[in-house]
Motif scaffolding. Sequence first.
Motif, PDB file in Angstrom:
ATOM      1  N   ILE A  15       0.845  -1.207   0.000  1.00 55.78           N
ATOM      2  CA  ILE A  15       0.000   0.000   0.000  1.00 55.78           C
ATOM      3  C   ILE A  15       0.875   1.251   0.000  1.00 55.78           C
ATOM      4  CG2 ILE A  15      -1.647   1.334   1.364  1.00 55.78           C
ATOM      5  CD1 ILE A  15      -2.908  -1.269   2.263  1.00 55.78           C
ATOM      6  N   TYR A  16       1.958   1.221   0.795  1.00 56.23           N
ATOM      7  CA  TYR A  16       2.854   2.385   0.807  1.00 56.23           C
ATOM      8  C   TYR A  16       3.469   2.629  -0.572  1.00 56.23           C
ATOM      9  CZ  TYR A  16       6.778   5.409   1.499  1.00 56.23           C
ATOM     10  OH  TYR A  16       7.663   6.463   1.353  1.00 56.23           O
ATOM     11  N   LEU A  19       0.643   4.095  -2.879  1.00 56.23           N
ATOM     12  CA  LEU A  19       0.062   5.389  -2.520  1.00 56.23           C
ATOM     13  C   LEU A  19       1.122   6.480  -2.412  1.00 56.23           C
ATOM     14  CD1 LEU A  19      -2.728   4.413   0.054  1.00 56.23           C
ATOM     15  CD2 LEU A  19      -2.797   4.513  -2.442  1.00 56.23           C
ATOM     16  N   ASP A  20       2.165   6.234  -1.608  1.00 57.97           N
ATOM     17  CA  ASP A  20       3.197   7.274  -1.526  1.00 57.97           C
ATOM     18  C   ASP A  20       4.023   7.285  -2.815  1.00 57.97           C
ATOM     19  OD1 ASP A  20       4.011   9.396   0.046  1.00 57.97           O
ATOM     20  OD2 ASP A  20       5.799   8.356   0.728  1.00 57.97           O
ATOM     21  N   ASP A  23       2.490   9.941  -5.112  1.00 56.85           N
ATOM     22  CA  ASP A  23       2.685  11.349  -4.741  1.00 56.85           C
ATOM     23  C   ASP A  23       4.166  11.725  -4.676  1.00 56.85           C
ATOM     24  OD1 ASP A  23       3.597  11.437  -1.923  1.00 56.85           O
ATOM     25  OD2 ASP A  23       1.622  10.724  -1.378  1.00 56.85           O
ATOM     26  N   VAL A  49      -4.415  13.676   0.345  1.00 56.58           N
ATOM     27  CA  VAL A  49      -4.013  12.304   0.686  1.00 56.58           C
ATOM     28  C   VAL A  49      -2.531  12.114   1.005  1.00 56.58           C
ATOM     29  CG1 VAL A  49      -5.889  11.290  -0.683  1.00 56.58           C
ATOM     30  CG2 VAL A  49      -3.687  11.758  -1.785  1.00 56.58           C
ATOM     31  N   TRP A  50      -1.663  13.109   0.702  1.00 56.03           N
ATOM     32  CA  TRP A  50      -0.224  12.831   0.741  1.00 56.03           C
ATOM     33  C   TRP A  50       0.269  12.443   2.133  1.00 56.03           C
ATOM     34  CZ3 TRP A  50       3.487  15.354   3.608  1.00 56.03           C
ATOM     35  CH2 TRP A  50       3.103  16.550   4.219  1.00 56.03           C
ATOM     36  N   ASN A  53      -0.839   8.977   3.005  1.00 59.60           N
ATOM     37  CA  ASN A  53      -0.067   7.958   2.284  1.00 59.60           C
ATOM     38  C   ASN A  53       1.220   7.599   3.024  1.00 59.60           C
ATOM     39  OD1 ASN A  53      -2.002   8.085   0.296  1.00 59.60           O
ATOM     40  ND2 ASN A  53      -0.811   9.402  -1.060  1.00 59.60           N
ATOM     41  N   TRP A 173      -1.201   9.220 -12.377  1.00 63.49           N
ATOM     42  CA  TRP A 173      -2.121   9.817 -11.403  1.00 63.49           C
ATOM     43  C   TRP A 173      -2.581  11.200 -11.880  1.00 63.49           C
ATOM     44  CZ3 TRP A 173      -5.032   8.681  -7.338  1.00 63.49           C
ATOM     45  CH2 TRP A 173      -5.462   9.710  -6.495  1.00 63.49           C
ATOM     46  N   VAL A 310      -8.533   4.883   4.499  1.00 60.92           N
ATOM     47  CA  VAL A 310      -8.021   5.053   3.135  1.00 60.92           C
ATOM     48  C   VAL A 310      -9.146   4.882   2.118  1.00 60.92           C
ATOM     49  CG1 VAL A 310      -6.532   4.027   1.374  1.00 60.92           C
ATOM     50  CG2 VAL A 310      -5.659   4.397   3.673  1.00 60.92           C
ATOM     51  N   TYR A 314     -10.290   8.022  -0.308  1.00 68.36           N
ATOM     52  CA  TYR A 314     -10.195   8.005  -1.775  1.00 68.36           C
ATOM     53  C   TYR A 314     -11.578   7.989  -2.425  1.00 68.36           C
ATOM     54  CZ  TYR A 314      -5.161   7.690  -1.865  1.00 68.36           C
ATOM     55  OH  TYR A 314      -3.823   7.997  -1.738  1.00 68.36           O
TER      56      TYR A 314
END
Length: 328
Positions: A15-16, A19-20, A23, A49-50, A53, A173, A310, A314
């Motif tokens: 997930i990291y 998601l990160d 960004d 979201v940053w 994340n 994105w 999360v 989103y």
Amino acid sequence: MVMFWVALLAISILIYLLLDGFDLGVGMLFGLADGEAGRAEMLRTIAPVWDGNETWLVVAGVIMWGAFPVVYAMLMSAFYIPVVVMLLGLILRGVAFEFRGKASRSRQIWDISFTVGSFAASFMQGAMVGALVKGLQFSNGEYVGGTFGWLTGFSVLCGIGLCFGYALLGACWLVRKCEGPIRDATRRQIPFLAVAVLAFLVVVFTHALVEHLPILRRWIQRPYLFVFPLIGAGAAAVLATSILRHDDYWPFHMVALIFASAFGTLALSFWPYMIPFVVTIDEAAAPHASLAFMFWGEGLFVFPLMLLYVAVGYRVFRGKTATAADHY
């Protein structure tokens, strides 16, 4: 109980990455944006979201610290410098993100800081993965490779490769979230970034062949691992088609699928080791009482709540980013 925490650690890291990763990619592409309006629009896509994340990096660290303390201690000793630089990069981009909206006179400095921090964090993450694949020196459970034992040509190559990968994820994105000039500009960057990532994968595979890296033997012993590259190849084909058709929705999902397949390949290549070919999962696990104690707190309540947060976040911020003025 051990497998429960292995699964949560793997889910947290994946997930990291996704998601990160996007960004951080937006942060690197931010340096190429032309004009304040374009930069502000890019930031609006990640503003809600940053910081959430980045929380998944903390979650992964806490799980490793509590459930696999041996691995945490050994890796922190080996990666002291890259972890510190990565954290400084994340802190720098976070400060720059907030300060640039208020500090009009020094905005250019914060813009550069945001891009530099994104590059530093991305490069160090890739370099650490490269060092793990290449192999670190341990003796009797202690790291003996020296301060810069993690720094090799291969780890540098992996650092550069992850920067391109995150930038590709970030570009997709932006295509998904933006309209107008920013979407058109980033769509034109996607073919270049995709070719760069493909070239990186070819070079890494060639290097593994030439150097006879242990991970290559795993691929030969476990041919089912090639399912993941096939999934990645299929996703790359859909990505290329969706870009040619100017589709805004599928590119991001296809690049995310490529990342997931690459993560699955690495994880199963290392199995059952936590540190490749040095420490197994069973050797690394904390006592059962500690794992059970964590289960009733983080495992049963905190982790599910974070997943729910999360998903709701989103869901709320889905669709194209609004162009209404705000402090970003």
